[in-house]
Design an enzyme around this catalytic site. Structure first.
Site, PDB file in Angstrom:
ATOM      1  N   SER A 148      36.414  28.876  42.095  1.00 51.96           N
ATOM      2  CA  SER A 148      35.882  28.544  40.766  1.00 51.96           C
ATOM      3  C   SER A 148      36.354  27.143  40.407  1.00 51.96           C
ATOM      4  O   SER A 148      37.413  26.695  40.882  1.00 51.96           O
ATOM      5  CB  SER A 148      36.443  29.547  39.747  1.00 51.96           C
ATOM      6  OG  SER A 148      36.251  29.066  38.442  1.00 51.96           O
ATOM      7  N   TYR A 161      43.641  33.463  36.050  1.00 50.68           N
ATOM      8  CA  TYR A 161      42.417  33.265  36.844  1.00 50.68           C
ATOM      9  C   TYR A 161      42.477  31.925  37.589  1.00 50.68           C
ATOM     10  O   TYR A 161      42.222  31.861  38.797  1.00 50.68           O
ATOM     11  CB  TYR A 161      41.208  33.317  35.911  1.00 50.68           C
ATOM     12  CG  TYR A 161      39.871  33.210  36.610  1.00 50.68           C
ATOM     13  CD1 TYR A 161      39.351  34.281  37.328  1.00 50.68           C
ATOM     14  CD2 TYR A 161      39.117  32.034  36.532  1.00 50.68           C
ATOM     15  CE1 TYR A 161      38.111  34.182  37.959  1.00 50.68           C
ATOM     16  CE2 TYR A 161      37.885  31.934  37.157  1.00 50.68           C
ATOM     17  CZ  TYR A 161      37.382  33.008  37.871  1.00 50.68           C
ATOM     18  OH  TYR A 161      36.159  32.906  38.497  1.00 50.68           O
TER      19      TYR A 161
HETATM   20  P1  NDP Z   1      31.080  40.247  38.428  1.00 53.58           P
HETATM   21  O1  NDP Z   1      32.121  40.687  37.454  1.00 53.58           O
HETATM   22  O2  NDP Z   1      29.650  40.309  38.047  1.00 53.58           O
HETATM   23  O3  NDP Z   1      31.255  41.061  39.793  1.00 53.58           O
HETATM   24  C1  NDP Z   1      32.524  41.186  40.364  1.00 53.58           C
HETATM   25  C2  NDP Z   1      32.424  42.004  41.624  1.00 53.58           C
HETATM   26  O4  NDP Z   1      33.768  42.194  42.122  1.00 53.58           O
HETATM   27  C3  NDP Z   1      31.831  43.382  41.364  1.00 53.58           C
HETATM   28  O5  NDP Z   1      30.941  43.740  42.400  1.00 53.58           O
HETATM   29  C4  NDP Z   1      33.051  44.291  41.370  1.00 53.58           C
HETATM   30  O6  NDP Z   1      32.695  45.561  41.895  1.00 53.58           O
HETATM   31  C5  NDP Z   1      33.983  43.562  42.360  1.00 53.58           C
HETATM   32  N1  NDP Z   1      35.374  43.957  42.092  1.00 53.58           N
HETATM   33  C6  NDP Z   1      36.131  43.675  41.003  1.00 53.58           C
HETATM   34  N2  NDP Z   1      37.311  44.303  41.083  1.00 53.58           N
HETATM   35  C7  NDP Z   1      37.301  45.011  42.252  1.00 53.58           C
HETATM   36  C8  NDP Z   1      38.217  45.882  42.888  1.00 53.58           C
HETATM   37  N3  NDP Z   1      39.402  46.196  42.336  1.00 53.58           N
HETATM   38  N4  NDP Z   1      37.890  46.419  44.082  1.00 53.58           N
HETATM   39  C9  NDP Z   1      36.690  46.148  44.647  1.00 53.58           C
HETATM   40  N5  NDP Z   1      35.772  45.329  44.100  1.00 53.58           N
HETATM   41  C10 NDP Z   1      36.067  44.777  42.909  1.00 53.58           C
HETATM   42  O7  NDP Z   1      31.500  38.767  38.860  1.00 53.58           O
HETATM   43  P2  NDP Z   1      30.659  37.518  39.400  1.00 53.58           P
HETATM   44  O8  NDP Z   1      29.538  37.976  40.242  1.00 53.58           O
HETATM   45  O9  NDP Z   1      30.439  36.623  38.270  1.00 53.58           O
HETATM   46  O10 NDP Z   1      31.778  36.813  40.309  1.00 53.58           O
HETATM   47  C11 NDP Z   1      31.772  36.824  41.723  1.00 53.58           C
HETATM   48  C12 NDP Z   1      32.787  35.799  42.189  1.00 53.58           C
HETATM   49  O11 NDP Z   1      32.395  34.498  41.729  1.00 53.58           O
HETATM   50  C13 NDP Z   1      34.188  36.042  41.647  1.00 53.58           C
HETATM   51  O12 NDP Z   1      35.137  35.779  42.653  1.00 53.58           O
HETATM   52  C14 NDP Z   1      34.297  35.032  40.518  1.00 53.58           C
HETATM   53  O13 NDP Z   1      35.629  34.671  40.270  1.00 53.58           O
HETATM   54  C15 NDP Z   1      33.474  33.875  41.048  1.00 53.58           C
HETATM   55  N6  NDP Z   1      32.961  32.985  40.008  1.00 53.58           N
HETATM   56  C16 NDP Z   1      32.021  33.421  39.094  1.00 53.58           C
HETATM   57  C17 NDP Z   1      31.545  32.557  38.130  1.00 53.58           C
HETATM   58  C18 NDP Z   1      30.520  32.966  37.122  1.00 53.58           C
HETATM   59  O14 NDP Z   1      30.170  32.167  36.232  1.00 53.58           O
HETATM   60  N7  NDP Z   1      29.988  34.166  37.168  1.00 53.58           N
HETATM   61  C19 NDP Z   1      32.012  31.158  38.044  1.00 53.58           C
HETATM   62  C20 NDP Z   1      33.002  30.816  39.030  1.00 53.58           C
HETATM   63  C21 NDP Z   1      33.448  31.706  39.968  1.00 53.58           C
HETATM   64  P3  NDP Z   1      33.176  46.976  41.280  1.00 53.58           P
HETATM   65  O15 NDP Z   1      33.486  46.778  39.833  1.00 53.58           O
HETATM   66  O16 NDP Z   1      32.001  47.854  41.568  1.00 53.58           O
HETATM   67  O17 NDP Z   1      34.367  47.325  42.111  1.00 53.58           O
END
Ligand code: NDP
Length: 250
Positions: A148, A161
């Protein structure tokens, strides 16, 4: 870079974490459309099943892995299971992550700090450890680690974060250096602000329609999985479409 399309008789195998929603969901879907067999991991079975349905409708193949990434032994078992079934891994998309809370450093609860570090950093390292030998067995292993801009901007109140994303970038660059003489390429990615649940949690007042859809971000990320990719040890910045090199001169 080329687009992510592959034309192998045997499909390349891609593991995508956080594939139940958001960026991971669409990266998995687009990789499947490009011919990859998708190993999709997350906790939410409903989200994984929705992905499975979509991919199968398009003629693709999936293996669903319901897994909480705080289960470190589970991450080890995942590597062993991929080894047993496929004998190799071609692409890792280490995408799962969480934001934690936005608050001053001295107000952050220890439990929240530890959760963010456990999922964003320790689980990513554990995953790297678990699948590195499998990626090394691919003719063209590719690792994509979601970071990020927070890792570099270090905005006030985003402490856990930002620190976690700086840590995974450091891990990625270290790993890329260690793999320099192999065919494995490792890059991290800044997707930029994207219309997902995490972004809505971070910016509740923002109109999500002003943000890029995760499908667009997934399409921008896809070329990092391609066998012809040469770049490694860099940060791919989706908003500018450029690789950034944060290394200081030796
Ligand atoms: P979301 O919150 O939409 O999705 C996060 C995903 O991570 C979900 O599929 C969730 O699945 C999974 N996850 C979270 N905790 C766990 C856990 N304990 N075990 C297994 N899986 C887990 O996030 P984004 O799609 O926005 O983000 C994806 C990546 O991109 C992240 O690394 C984020 O930091 C990065 N990012 C996003 C930005 C944005 O603007 N959206 C900007 C910069 C970086 P489930 O809950 O089903 O387990």
């Amino acid at each position: 870079m080329t687009n992510g399309q592959v034309s192998a008789a045997e499909p390349r195998i891609a593991l995508v974490t956080g594939a139940s929603r958001g960026i991971g969901y669409f990266v998995a879907r687009e990789l499947a459309a490009a011919g990859y067999h998708i190993i999709a991991a997350a906790r939410t079975v409903g989200g994984l099943e929705e992905l499975d349905d979509e991919i199968k409708l398009g003629g693709g193949q999936t293996t669903l892995v319901p897994l909480d990434l705080k289960d470190m032994a589970g991450i080890d078992r995942l590597g062993a299971a991929i080894n047993e079934r496929f004998g190799k891994l071609d692409v890792l998309v280490a995408n799962a992550g969480l934001l934690g809370t936005i608050s001053p450093i001295d107000h952050i609860e220890a439990k929240v700090f530890e959760q963010v570090m456990t999922i964003n950093v320790t689980a990513t390292w554990r995953l790297i450890r678990s699948v590195n030998p499998l990626l090394q067995r691919s003719e063209a292993g590719r690792a994509i680690v979601l970071s990020s801009s927070a890792a570099h901007k270090c905005r006030p109140f985003w402490g856990p974060y930002s620190a976690s994303k700086a840590a995974v970038e450091a891990l990625s660059r270290t790993w890329a250096g260690e793999a320099q003489k192999t065919s494995l390429r490792v890059n991290s990615v800044n997707p930029g602000p994207t219309r997902t649940a995490m972004r809505a949690q971070a910016m509740p007042g923002e109109d999500p329609d002003t943000l890029p859809h995760p499908l667009d971000v997934a399409r921008a990320i896809l070329p990092l999985a391609h066998p012809q990719l040469t770049e490694t040890g860099l940060l791919f910045d989706v908003p500018t479409g450029r690789f950034q090199d944060y290394r200081l001169p030796e």
